[in-house]
Each structure stands twice: as C-alpha cells, then as structure tokens.
Design an enzyme around this catalytic site. Sequence first.
Site, PDB file in Angstrom:
ATOM      1  N   HIS A  84      -4.101  28.866 -35.886  1.00  0.00           N
ATOM      2  CA  HIS A  84      -2.842  28.154 -36.154  1.00  0.00           C
ATOM      3  C   HIS A  84      -1.984  28.007 -34.900  1.00  0.00           C
ATOM      4  O   HIS A  84      -1.044  28.789 -34.712  1.00  0.00           O
ATOM      5  CB  HIS A  84      -2.044  28.909 -37.222  1.00  0.00           C
ATOM      6  N   GLU A 101       0.340  26.073 -34.409  1.00  0.00           N
ATOM      7  CA  GLU A 101       1.735  25.739 -34.784  1.00  0.00           C
ATOM      8  C   GLU A 101       2.578  26.997 -35.004  1.00  0.00           C
ATOM      9  O   GLU A 101       3.785  26.914 -35.127  1.00  0.00           O
ATOM     10  CB  GLU A 101       1.746  24.842 -36.039  1.00  0.00           C
ATOM     11  N   CYS A 146      -7.138  24.954 -39.694  1.00  0.00           N
ATOM     12  CA  CYS A 146      -7.553  25.889 -40.733  1.00  0.00           C
ATOM     13  C   CYS A 146      -8.007  25.159 -42.001  1.00  0.00           C
ATOM     14  O   CYS A 146      -9.078  24.577 -42.009  1.00  0.00           O
ATOM     15  CB  CYS A 146      -6.428  26.883 -40.978  1.00  0.00           C
ATOM     16  N   SER A 170      -7.459  24.744 -48.939  1.00  0.00           N
ATOM     17  CA  SER A 170      -8.169  23.471 -48.857  1.00  0.00           C
ATOM     18  C   SER A 170      -8.539  22.899 -50.231  1.00  0.00           C
ATOM     19  O   SER A 170      -8.539  21.681 -50.413  1.00  0.00           O
ATOM     20  CB  SER A 170      -9.414  23.610 -47.983  1.00  0.00           C
TER      21      SER A 170
HETATM   22  N1  GLN Z   1      -8.642  30.195 -46.676  1.00  0.00           N
HETATM   23  C1  GLN Z   1      -8.114  28.863 -46.745  1.00  0.00           C
HETATM   24  C2  GLN Z   1      -9.150  27.910 -47.342  1.00  0.00           C
HETATM   25  O1  GLN Z   1     -10.286  28.256 -47.425  1.00  0.00           O
HETATM   26  C3  GLN Z   1      -7.670  28.373 -45.393  1.00  0.00           C
HETATM   27  C4  GLN Z   1      -6.613  29.303 -44.840  1.00  0.00           C
HETATM   28  C5  GLN Z   1      -5.593  28.639 -43.963  1.00  0.00           C
HETATM   29  O2  GLN Z   1      -5.464  27.422 -43.891  1.00  0.00           O
HETATM   30  N2  GLN Z   1      -4.818  29.459 -43.308  1.00  0.00           N
HETATM   31  O3  GLN Z   1      -8.826  26.827 -47.744  1.00  0.00           O
END
Ligand code: GLN
Length: 198
Positions: free
Chosen positions: A169, A171, A78, A48
């Site tokens: 997820h 997907e 996520c 992110s």
């Molecule tokens: N750990 C990631 C984050 O904090 C997110 C993980 C993911 O999208 N699978 O941005």
Amino acid sequence: MKIGILAVQGDFEAHAAKMHSLGAETLEVRSPAALEECDGLILPGGESTTQLQFLQEEGLYDAIRKFAKDGHAVFGTCAGAILLASEVKNPRQASLGLMDMTVLRNAYGRQVASDVFFGASRLKSEPMEMVFIRGPVIDRTGSGLEILAEFAGKPVLVQEGNLLAATFHPELTTDRTVHAHFLQMASRAMHEAKPTEV
Ligand code: GLN
C-alpha cells in the site's frame, strides 16, 4: 489531469490525498459515467470479492476493461491488483483479467501478512517503505510484465504497459514515488490513448 479512484469500499481516500499532494485532481468513481471523465484510474485496496461484485452490478466491469484497453493508465493496489490479474487463486475468483499474472489471495505467511518492510525497487535508489495488509502473492508473471520491486522473493510492484499493480500500500506511507510514477504513466497514456473499435 484527473485521476478516478474506485470508491466503493476500502482506502480510496488515502489515494486521493496522495494524488492531491502531487497536484492531480481526483474523482470518486462509482459509475461508468464518472469513469468517462477520468484520464487514469486507481483501484484501491479493500476486499476484492466485494469490489468485483460492485463492478459487475454497476456496469463498471466492462467500462474499466474498455478504459484500460483504450490505453488509459490503471493502478491497482492490493485488492486492486487482484482485480487486474488474469488469474486469481486461493480461492479462484473472477477478475478484470487485464494483466498477465497469477495471484494467490492472502498467501503471505504470518510474518509478511500485515506489516511494514523496506525493500529495493527500480523507481528509487533508497529502499522503499512497503505496507502489507493481507495482500496477495504474485505467483506468476507473463513475459510482458516488468518487475519494479520484489520482496521476500516475489514481485510486489509490476507494470505491463499502461497498467501498474502493487501488492502493498504505497498510499499509506509518506513516500510519493509510486504515485508519481503512475502519474507519469497516466500523462503519457493521455497523449497516446485511442478509443478501441466497438
Ligand atoms: N485480502 C484482500 C483480498 O483478498 C486484499 C487486502 C487488501 O486490499 N489490503 O481481497
């Protein structure tokens, strides 16, 4: 129907494949101009912090906020769910601030951190397969959020009007339930969306 998929980094191709299997067209979004061609948007998993920086640099931060506020459907998985949240902790991070919820990054204990589980959801009667990959914990949800699935005592799939967020997820499994639900949201939004005053 054309669904944009933020294609900076992360698993955007898996979302595209799922959308194609449901008969929707997709467009890889890396600019505000591309977003304008879309009827809905998916923010995929990934990192992110990296995605947020890209959105800010490319003018997509404001464009996505407007797109969502105009009533278009947006689905974050996520890292995408982290971007949609109004408050991000562990550590604190800016976000699009579109959904009234607090998320804690990487806050699942080791057992849930990266694994596959089956859990109940409101979208289908059978248990839903949920793949977790260092996902965030949704720690607080505002009263306007509908919890569509929970796992280990925390919401993992939530909806607020035209916005949908999953900390797992969908997907990455063969189950198309969540994406089909999002397409329904997008088609409803398409008929209702109106540009906001500027
Ligand atoms: N750990 C990631 C984050 O904090 C997110 C993980 C993911 O999208 N699978 O941005």
